[in-house]
Design a protein around this motif. Structure first.
Motif, mmCIF file in Angstrom:
data_model
loop_
_atom_site.group_PDB
_atom_site.id
_atom_site.type_symbol
_atom_site.label_atom_id
_atom_site.label_comp_id
_atom_site.label_asym_id
_atom_site.label_seq_id
_atom_site.Cartn_x
_atom_site.Cartn_y
_atom_site.Cartn_z
ATOM 1 N N GLU A 70 0.835 -1.200 0.000
ATOM 2 C CA GLU A 70 0.000 0.000 0.000
ATOM 3 C C GLU A 70 0.874 1.257 0.000
ATOM 4 O O GLU A 70 0.580 2.232 -0.699
ATOM 5 C CB GLU A 70 -0.929 0.002 1.215
ATOM 6 N N GLY A 71 1.955 1.240 0.773
ATOM 7 C CA GLY A 71 2.867 2.375 0.778
ATOM 8 C C GLY A 71 3.457 2.617 -0.601
ATOM 9 O O GLY A 71 3.545 3.766 -1.068
ATOM 10 N N GLU A 72 3.855 1.551 -1.268
ATOM 11 C CA GLU A 72 4.427 1.678 -2.610
ATOM 12 C C GLU A 72 3.381 2.188 -3.604
ATOM 13 O O GLU A 72 3.703 2.968 -4.506
ATOM 14 C CB GLU A 72 5.019 0.349 -3.048
ATOM 15 N N ARG A 73 2.158 1.756 -3.418
ATOM 16 C CA ARG A 73 1.083 2.239 -4.303
ATOM 17 C C ARG A 73 0.892 3.733 -4.126
ATOM 18 O O ARG A 73 0.766 4.487 -5.107
ATOM 19 C CB ARG A 73 -0.224 1.500 -4.010
ATOM 20 N N LEU A 75 3.059 5.907 -2.950
ATOM 21 C CA LEU A 75 4.237 6.621 -3.429
ATOM 22 C C LEU A 75 4.201 6.756 -4.947
ATOM 23 O O LEU A 75 4.510 7.825 -5.500
ATOM 24 C CB LEU A 75 5.515 5.894 -2.999
ATOM 25 N N ALA A 76 3.851 5.671 -5.637
ATOM 26 C CA ALA A 76 3.776 5.704 -7.101
ATOM 27 C C ALA A 76 2.680 6.660 -7.565
ATOM 28 O O ALA A 76 2.857 7.411 -8.546
ATOM 29 C CB ALA A 76 3.516 4.294 -7.634
ATOM 30 N N GLU A 77 1.556 6.648 -6.852
ATOM 31 C CA GLU A 77 0.449 7.534 -7.197
ATOM 32 C C GLU A 77 0.860 8.992 -7.009
ATOM 33 O O GLU A 77 0.559 9.853 -7.838
ATOM 34 C CB GLU A 77 -0.748 7.197 -6.311
ATOM 35 N N GLU A 78 1.558 9.264 -5.917
ATOM 36 C CA GLU A 78 2.026 10.620 -5.646
ATOM 37 C C GLU A 78 2.997 11.087 -6.725
ATOM 38 O O GLU A 78 2.894 12.204 -7.247
ATOM 39 C CB GLU A 78 2.711 10.684 -4.273
ATOM 40 N N LEU A 79 3.960 10.226 -7.062
ATOM 41 C CA LEU A 79 4.976 10.603 -8.047
ATOM 42 C C LEU A 79 4.349 10.849 -9.417
ATOM 43 O O LEU A 79 4.701 11.808 -10.108
ATOM 44 C CB LEU A 79 6.043 9.510 -8.134
ATOM 45 N N ALA A 201 12.196 3.443 -2.657
ATOM 46 C CA ALA A 201 10.755 3.277 -2.461
ATOM 47 C C ALA A 201 9.974 4.221 -3.361
ATOM 48 O O ALA A 201 8.969 3.836 -3.968
ATOM 49 C CB ALA A 201 10.401 3.528 -0.991
ATOM 50 N N THR A 202 10.431 5.459 -3.448
ATOM 51 C CA THR A 202 9.721 6.458 -4.247
ATOM 52 C C THR A 202 9.713 6.082 -5.718
ATOM 53 O O THR A 202 8.697 6.249 -6.417
ATOM 54 C CB THR A 202 10.384 7.836 -4.064
#
Length: 216
Positions: A70-73, A75-79, A201-202
């Protein structure tokens, strides 16, 4: 333009970066309210994204596999939403070019040749040896400060790495030698490795799948 991250992302990310963390540590990492972080951690626990464990009188929060995903999701969404992917990637490549130098400096702080071709524990009895390492860490601190400042202009959660590294190095220069590589504290090594994990991670890069660093 700077983009602040959501509280849920920041809390999940703080737990990931620290590995195991308390509510106070997670809140302090990104300047959040400790009570609000505690409530959010309980919510995340209910969704199976974090777990709390205790051992030898200490306790802390850590990510579950679902929480990491979920954290990776997020982060990817934010980027993707900010459009800063290429900018962050370029800074990551600069960081990677200096990474081996930091690891070597920290190793040299721990060990040094004993004159027989073997390595021995560095007792810090040789000021010339130590001064060389501190000069190298000072250069690396400048690199980190620049990268953190540049990244922080796009994503505010990247701010502060340079200051934390410089603070640790100042303690070393005052004679607190463990602050080069002290675990579970904002030592030079911890701060450097945390930024490395933050960038991986980002960008969604797995360890072991990193590109070859360019020469500097």
């Amino acid at each position: 333009m700077m983009n602040p991250s959501t509280p849920e992302l920041l809390v999940l990310h703080a737990v990931r970066l620290r590995g195991v963390t308390t509510e106070a540590e997670a809140a302090a990492r990104f300047g959040l309210d400790e009570e609000a972080v505690g409530e959010l951690l309980l919510d995340l626990q209910a969704y199976g994204r974090v777990t709390r464990s205790a051992f030898a009188g200490t306790s802390g929060w850590s990510l579950t596999e679902a929480g990491r995903a979920e954290g990776e999701r997020l982060l990817a969404e934010e980027l993707a939403g900010t459009g800063h992917g290429p900018f962050v990637r370029e800074r990551y490549e600069t960081f990677l070019a200096y990474n081996s130098r930091c690891l070597t400096a920290c190793t040299d702080w721990q060990l040094r040749p004993d004159g027989t071709g073997r390595l021995a524990v560095n007792t810090h009895a040789d000021p010339v040896w130590d001064a060389r390492i501190l000069d190298e860490l000072t250069v690396l601190g400048g690199v980190l400060d620049t990268l953190s400042a540049e990244l922080g202009t796009r994503l505010t959660r990247f701010s502060g790495y340079g200051e934390r590294f410089t603070t640790a190095l100042a303690r070393v220069r005052r004679g607190e030698f463990s602050w080069v590589d002290r675990p579970r504290a904002d030592s030079c090594h911890t701060v450097w490795m945390e930024l490395h994990e933050d960038l991986l991670a980002t960008l969604g890069i797995r360890r072991g799948e990193e590109p070859e660093p360019r020469a500097v």
